[in-house]
Design an enzyme around this catalytic site. Structure first.
Site, PDB file in Angstrom:
ATOM      1  N   ARG A 151      43.811 -11.540  18.502  1.00 19.44           N
ATOM      2  CA  ARG A 151      43.719 -11.973  17.101  1.00 19.44           C
ATOM      3  C   ARG A 151      42.840 -13.215  16.940  1.00 19.44           C
ATOM      4  O   ARG A 151      42.179 -13.381  15.909  1.00 19.44           O
ATOM      5  CB  ARG A 151      45.116 -12.240  16.543  1.00 19.44           C
ATOM      6  CG  ARG A 151      45.856 -10.950  16.257  1.00 19.44           C
ATOM      7  CD  ARG A 151      47.241 -11.190  15.739  1.00 19.44           C
ATOM      8  NE  ARG A 151      47.817  -9.957  15.235  1.00 19.44           N
ATOM      9  CZ  ARG A 151      49.085  -9.821  14.902  1.00 19.44           C
ATOM     10  NH1 ARG A 151      49.900 -10.843  15.010  1.00 19.44           N
ATOM     11  NH2 ARG A 151      49.535  -8.675  14.451  1.00 19.44           N
ATOM     12  N   LYS A 180      60.887   5.974  12.847  1.00 14.90           N
ATOM     13  CA  LYS A 180      61.659   6.415  11.685  1.00 14.90           C
ATOM     14  C   LYS A 180      60.803   7.018  10.583  1.00 14.90           C
ATOM     15  O   LYS A 180      59.738   6.504  10.249  1.00 14.90           O
ATOM     16  CB  LYS A 180      62.432   5.226  11.104  1.00 14.90           C
ATOM     17  CG  LYS A 180      63.489   4.664  12.045  1.00 14.90           C
ATOM     18  CD  LYS A 180      64.417   3.721  11.283  1.00 14.90           C
ATOM     19  CE  LYS A 180      65.582   3.261  12.137  1.00 14.90           C
ATOM     20  NZ  LYS A 180      65.212   2.297  13.146  1.00 14.90           N
ATOM     21  N   GLY A 230      49.537  -2.522  15.419  1.00 12.91           N
ATOM     22  CA  GLY A 230      50.925  -2.400  15.868  1.00 12.91           C
ATOM     23  C   GLY A 230      51.070  -1.749  17.233  1.00 12.91           C
ATOM     24  O   GLY A 230      50.316  -2.034  18.162  1.00 12.91           O
ATOM     25  N   GLY A 269      51.375  -3.881   9.783  1.00  9.74           N
ATOM     26  CA  GLY A 269      51.968  -3.654   8.463  1.00  9.74           C
ATOM     27  C   GLY A 269      50.923  -3.529   7.367  1.00  9.74           C
ATOM     28  O   GLY A 269      51.051  -2.703   6.462  1.00  9.74           O
TER      29      GLY A 269
END
Length: 393
Positions: free
Chosen positions: A36, A197, A350, A373
């Site tokens: 990053r 999920k 992610g 996200g």
């Protein structure tokens, strides 16, 4: 992208407040992955070369409005200084008189890193008072923190109401690559969606079903689709309250004539650890005390074939529990297919990005998003507050 970038404004002699994402992993105070920080170098170097006074701001971790020593940005300042080959001054606070005094001493081309903005309760509340204090430090706001663009915080959105606001080069690149993929994709366009999920991925599956030609489903969320169709899934992960949603997606894919692929075979284990007993079964044959942990070899081959014949691939979410080696083959083979296809590959940050790093394939991908996200919300078709707040061209 119709937002102004640093290229569109005069920065010479200006104090430029740059929101970056230096939320890097630390172990014993040492940075274990500086990706990053490296990704923001083009913006920082551009500003240095064009004579700006560069004031960097970032968050790290979740200090919840308290000063937490282990979440200070000192290691990031040290690493950035090494990467730039010049000193980076590190402030002990993010606002206040001491910070103003430090900025007053700056010469053109100097770099100052403020302390963790999340040490201030007003940051995550997007408090206008804190945003105004940030704005008082500078003449221009640059948002280069794509990873935090989906948050409306004082240093990502609030500050843009008080200063001219433009994107950095990393933000510009992210919006350009992801924007083109979603608005004008090369075809066949394949979307790979994994993770644990269904509820976390409802909006992204829904949006990508409208756009992609092929949607490949893997990971923990695939067992909800299996159970929805009446298959036995043993102890596998399942969103029991999302069975209707899963069936709805299968129907929507049929109605739109999309190729919606679910696993045909599964790697199962009798425990959630590396030395568990492992087997491979067809869909519907998971024994009651076992759980699915990865896609099986037939599914891998099928998915790899679709990926190989695609012009554009967007991947978000692993195919199994890739952190445990015996359960990592599905994710690895999908990563290898993405690495070797002639199509353009976009990895949605992610866990997918972590997997490409683990299998040493990151440098073979065309674009790895820095925002897990944020890229997910972008792919859901949502407006990102940190982008909306920037000035239009």
């Amino acid at each position: 992208m119709n937002k102004k970038s640093v290229r569109d404004v005069e920065v010479n002699g200006k104090r430029v407040f740059v929101r970056v994402d230096f939320n890097v992993p630390l172990e014993d105070g040492k940075i274990t992955d500086d990706t990053r920080i490296r990704e923001t170098l083009p913006t920082i170097k551009f500003l240095i070369e064009h004579g700006a006074k560069v004031i960097l701001a970032s968050h790290m971790g979740r200090p919840k409005g308290q000063f937490v020593d282990s979440m200070r940005l000192t290691p990031a300042a040290e690493r950035l200084s090494q990467l730039l080959g010049k000193p980076v001054v590190k402030a002990d606070e993010a606002v206040g008189e001491a910070v103003k005094a430090e900025i007053a001493k700056m010469q053109n081309g100097d770099v100052l890193l403020l302390e963790n903005v999340r040490f201030y309760p007003g940051e995550e509340k997007n408090d206008p008072e804190l945003a105004k204090q940030f704005a008082e430090l500078a003449d221009l706001f640059v948002n280069d923190a794509f990873g935090a663009a989906h948050r409306a915080h004082a240093s990502t959105e609030g500050i843009a109401h008080f200063l001219p606001a433009v994107s950095g080069l990393l933000m510009e690149k992210e919006l350009s690559v992801l924007g083109k993929a979603l608005s004008n994709p090369e075809r066949p366009f394949t979307s790979i969606i994994g993770g644990s999920k269904v509820k976390d991925k409802i909006d992204v599956i829904d949006n990508l079903l409208n756009i992609a030609d092929n949607v490949l489903i893997g990971g923990g969320l695939s067992y909800t689709f299996m159970k929805a169709q009446g298959y036995e899934i043993g102890l596998s992960l399942c969103d029991n309250d999302k069975l209707d949603v899963a069936l709805g997606f299968i129907q929507k894919a049929k109605d739109l004539g999309k190729n919606f692929l679910l696993p045909v075979d599964i790697v199962i284990a009798d425990d959630f650890k590396a030395d568990a007993n492992v087997d491979i079964v067809e869909v519907g044959n998971i024994p009651e005390k076992w759980e699915g942990v990865d896609i099986g070899p037939k599914t891998r081959a099928k998915y790899a074939e679709v990926i190989k014949n695609s012009k554009l691939i967007v991947w978000n979410g692993p195919m199994g529990v890739f952190e445990i080696d015996p359960f990592s083959n599905g994710t690895r083979e999908v990563a290898e297919a993405c690495a070797t296809t002639e199509g353009y590959t976009i990895i949605g940050g992610g866990d997918s990005a972590a997997a490409t790093e683990k299998f040493h394939l990151a440098d073979k991908m065309d674009h790895i998003s820095t925002g897990g996200g944020a890229s997910l919300e972008f792919m859901e078709g949502k407006a990102l507050p940190g982008v909306v707040a920037l000035n239009d061209k």
